[in-house]
Design an enzyme around this catalytic site. Structure first.
Site, PDB file in Angstrom:
ATOM      1  N   SER A 106       0.941  -1.234   0.145  1.00 13.12           N
ATOM      2  CA  SER A 106       0.228  -0.128   0.082  1.00 13.12           C
ATOM      3  C   SER A 106       0.788   1.220   0.011  1.00 13.12           C
ATOM      4  O   SER A 106       2.121   1.521   0.594  1.00 13.12           O
ATOM      5  CB  SER A 106      -0.807   0.037   1.059  1.00 13.12           C
ATOM      6  OG  SER A 106      -1.469   1.244   1.413  1.00 13.12           O
ATOM      7  N   GLN A 128       0.606  -0.500  -4.662  1.00 11.62           N
ATOM      8  CA  GLN A 128      -0.963   0.254  -4.882  1.00 11.62           C
ATOM      9  C   GLN A 128      -0.700   1.714  -4.682  1.00 11.62           C
ATOM     10  O   GLN A 128       0.167   2.063  -3.722  1.00 11.62           O
ATOM     11  CB  GLN A 128      -1.763  -0.311  -3.679  1.00 11.62           C
ATOM     12  CG  GLN A 128      -2.914   0.314  -3.505  1.00 11.62           C
ATOM     13  CD  GLN A 128      -3.224   1.571  -2.680  1.00 11.62           C
ATOM     14  OE1 GLN A 128      -2.397   1.502  -1.860  1.00 11.62           O
ATOM     15  NE2 GLN A 128      -3.945   2.683  -3.147  1.00 11.62           N
ATOM     16  N   TYR A 130      -2.401   5.680  -4.467  1.00 12.56           N
ATOM     17  CA  TYR A 130      -3.226   6.646  -4.259  1.00 12.56           C
ATOM     18  C   TYR A 130      -2.856   8.002  -5.087  1.00 12.56           C
ATOM     19  O   TYR A 130      -1.576   8.203  -4.988  1.00 12.56           O
ATOM     20  CB  TYR A 130      -3.700   7.061  -3.047  1.00 12.56           C
ATOM     21  CG  TYR A 130      -4.433   5.921  -2.222  1.00 12.56           C
ATOM     22  CD1 TYR A 130      -5.819   5.733  -2.696  1.00 12.56           C
ATOM     23  CD2 TYR A 130      -3.949   5.531  -1.146  1.00 12.56           C
ATOM     24  CE1 TYR A 130      -6.224   4.817  -1.951  1.00 12.56           C
ATOM     25  CE2 TYR A 130      -4.560   4.579  -0.448  1.00 12.56           C
ATOM     26  CZ  TYR A 130      -5.836   4.268  -0.612  1.00 12.56           C
ATOM     27  OH  TYR A 130      -6.715   3.149   0.000  1.00 12.56           O
ATOM     28  N   THR A 156      -5.694   2.630  -7.256  1.00 11.27           N
ATOM     29  CA  THR A 156      -6.971   2.556  -6.384  1.00 11.27           C
ATOM     30  C   THR A 156      -8.167   3.818  -6.731  1.00 11.27           C
ATOM     31  O   THR A 156      -7.495   5.102  -6.865  1.00 11.27           O
ATOM     32  CB  THR A 156      -6.924   2.707  -4.904  1.00 11.27           C
ATOM     33  OG1 THR A 156      -6.249   1.433  -4.397  1.00 11.27           O
ATOM     34  CG2 THR A 156      -8.260   2.454  -4.201  1.00 11.27           C
ATOM     35  N   LYS A 219      -8.250  -0.908  -9.342  1.00 16.18           N
ATOM     36  CA  LYS A 219      -8.824  -1.539  -8.135  1.00 16.18           C
ATOM     37  C   LYS A 219     -10.094  -0.633  -7.800  1.00 16.18           C
ATOM     38  O   LYS A 219     -10.080   0.536  -7.563  1.00 16.18           O
ATOM     39  CB  LYS A 219      -7.852  -1.671  -6.935  1.00 16.18           C
ATOM     40  CG  LYS A 219      -8.536  -2.269  -5.706  1.00 16.18           C
ATOM     41  CD  LYS A 219      -7.267  -2.388  -4.592  1.00 16.18           C
ATOM     42  CE  LYS A 219      -7.988  -2.825  -3.272  1.00 16.18           C
ATOM     43  NZ  LYS A 219      -8.511  -1.780  -2.637  1.00 16.18           N
ATOM     44  N   HIS A 243     -13.653  -1.736  -1.464  1.00 17.33           N
ATOM     45  CA  HIS A 243     -12.506  -1.204  -0.287  1.00 17.33           C
ATOM     46  C   HIS A 243     -13.138  -1.957   1.110  1.00 17.33           C
ATOM     47  O   HIS A 243     -13.025  -1.277   2.162  1.00 17.33           O
ATOM     48  CB  HIS A 243     -12.772   0.257  -0.382  1.00 17.33           C
ATOM     49  CG  HIS A 243     -11.573   0.749   0.072  1.00 17.33           C
ATOM     50  ND1 HIS A 243     -10.718   1.727  -0.981  1.00 17.33           N
ATOM     51  CD2 HIS A 243     -10.881   1.225   1.256  1.00 17.33           C
ATOM     52  CE1 HIS A 243      -9.738   1.904  -0.363  1.00 17.33           C
ATOM     53  NE2 HIS A 243      -9.750   1.755   0.925  1.00 17.33           N
ATOM     54  N   GLY A 276     -14.341 -10.310   1.677  1.00 15.69           N
ATOM     55  CA  GLY A 276     -15.269 -11.231   2.018  1.00 15.69           C
ATOM     56  C   GLY A 276     -14.767 -12.669   2.116  1.00 15.69           C
ATOM     57  O   GLY A 276     -15.519 -13.820   2.246  1.00 15.69           O
ATOM     58  N   ARG A 278     -13.116 -15.888   3.140  1.00 14.72           N
ATOM     59  CA  ARG A 278     -12.986 -16.365   4.504  1.00 14.72           C
ATOM     60  C   ARG A 278     -12.579 -17.849   4.524  1.00 14.72           C
ATOM     61  O   ARG A 278     -12.191 -18.374   5.340  1.00 14.72           O
ATOM     62  CB  ARG A 278     -13.947 -16.211   5.629  1.00 14.72           C
ATOM     63  CG  ARG A 278     -14.379 -14.419   5.590  1.00 14.72           C
ATOM     64  CD  ARG A 278     -13.481 -13.895   6.398  1.00 14.72           C
ATOM     65  NE  ARG A 278     -13.503 -12.547   6.641  1.00 14.72           N
ATOM     66  CZ  ARG A 278     -13.338 -11.279   5.756  1.00 14.72           C
ATOM     67  NH1 ARG A 278     -12.595 -11.542   4.582  1.00 14.72           N
ATOM     68  NH2 ARG A 278     -13.681 -10.051   6.001  1.00 14.72           N
TER      69      ARG A 278
END
Length: 348
Positions: A106, A128, A130, A156, A219, A243, A276, A278
């Site tokens: 990041s 990544q 910004y 992003t 992304k 996100h 999500g 898992r």
């Protein structure tokens, strides 16, 4: 404590991390509807397993943008890893290399790009980005990443402003004084998200392309319209992402948006998904619906919180074992055999 599945690491992190840190990692925007829906949406997908398929030899490897990884799970970009473990992103990079997969570092890392590279030479890493109001600082970061051997640039797209995360507001979240957003030091006063440039448009992909030879992955795409624009503007990959439910609440779950994006792209660029995931069976569902690879965010932080590099390796290894088992039980001996025929959406 026996760590059997990812929710064991979640429980450990919740128990042992300082509340303000746990709240920051766990936060979703507003009512957290989208954050929770990212997980629930996987439960609405059912398998159509095939039998008697010879799964005595399993091949779970895949390639992303031409680089082979040991299984189709990478580490999504998340900020401030030193909040979870003292070595921060250096531990993350080492764990990713040990498990032979991709780590997306990041912009908001608490270790420099140089430290991350030195910690795990030869590892597959993307950076990544910004885009900040200070374009020169963003340009410098892109060039540094390329010079250090990062192999992809992830832009992003879903953060012109920061979503409202209520617990962070209540807690007055900020980095502890001894921690710094290392890659931005000296560029400007750091960690004021208002420094992000809300005027970024699709044309800025051409600007990025002029700075680097690295493949550009975008992304934060959730619709067919944006997927088509991404292809038109020459990106090499799309990460379907909301996100982690931290930006606009009440948008689609990423696994639901994946179907729309994959249909729009029609194989012209690679499509990945985060949010999500898992269980290993979630990875199988995502690949069945057209993702080339998935990326995990919060579970990576839980692994770090448990035992640093070793804990994150444990998380990845559990997902790897579960994915291999789910594949075998569904009748797939290799990743190339996974397809939409394997799943159906529940009538419930």
């Amino acid at each position: 404590m026996s760590m059997v599945c990812l929710s064991d690491f979640e429980a450990y992190a919740k128990k042992y991390l300082p509340k303000i840190v746990w709240d920051y990692f766990a936060a979703g925007a507003d009512d957290c509807t989208t954050r929770d829906e990212n997980i629930l949406a996987y439960k609405r997908i059912r398998f159509r397993p095939r039998m008697l398929r010879d799964v005595s030899v399993m091949d779970i490897r895949t390639k992303i943008l031409g680089s082979e990884i040991s299984f189709p799970v990478g580490i999504a970009p998340t900020g401030f890893h030193q909040l979870a473990w003292p070595d921060g992103e250096k531990s993350t990079a080492r764990a990713a290399r040990a498990m032979d997969t991709c780590y997306i570092a990041s912009t908001y890392s608490t270790c420099t790009l140089e430290e991350i590279s030195a910690a795990a030479p030869g590892g597959l890493r993307w950076f990544q980005l910004y885009i900040h109001r200070n374009r020169a600082a963003s340009q410098h970061l892109v060039r540094r990443a390329e010079a250090l051997g990062f192999q992809g640039l992830v832009l992003t797209a879903d953060l012109p402003y920061t979503g409202k995360r209520r617990d962070d507001v209540r807690n007055g979240f900020r980095l502890p004084p001894h921690m710094k957003v290392k890659n931005l030091e000296g560029a400007f006063e750091v960690c004021k998200m208002s420094l992000l440039d809300p005027s970024v448009t699709w044309n800025d992909i051409y600007w990025l392309r002029s700075l680097t030879r690295l493949p550009i992955i975008i992304k934060g795409i959730l619709t067919r319209e944006d997927a088509e624009l991404a292809v038109k503007h020459g990106v090499q990959g799309i990460i379907v992402s909301n996100h982690g439910g931290r930006q606009l609440d009440e948008g689609p779950a990423t696994i639901d948006a994946l179907v729309e994006v994959v249909e729009a792209v029609r194989g012209r660029v690679e499509v990945y998904v985060d949010g999500g995931i898992r269980k290993g069976s979630d990875v199988l569902k995502a690949l069945a619906l057209g993702a080339k690879c998935v990326f995990i965010g919060r579970p990576a932080l839980w692994g770090l919180a448990y035992k640093g590099e070793e804990g994150l390796q444990d998380v990845l290894r559990i997902l790897q074992d579960e994915f291999r088992l789910s594949m075998a039980l569904a009748g797939c001996a290799s990743v190339s055999e996974i397809g939409q025929h394997l799943v159906q959406f529940s009538k419930l």
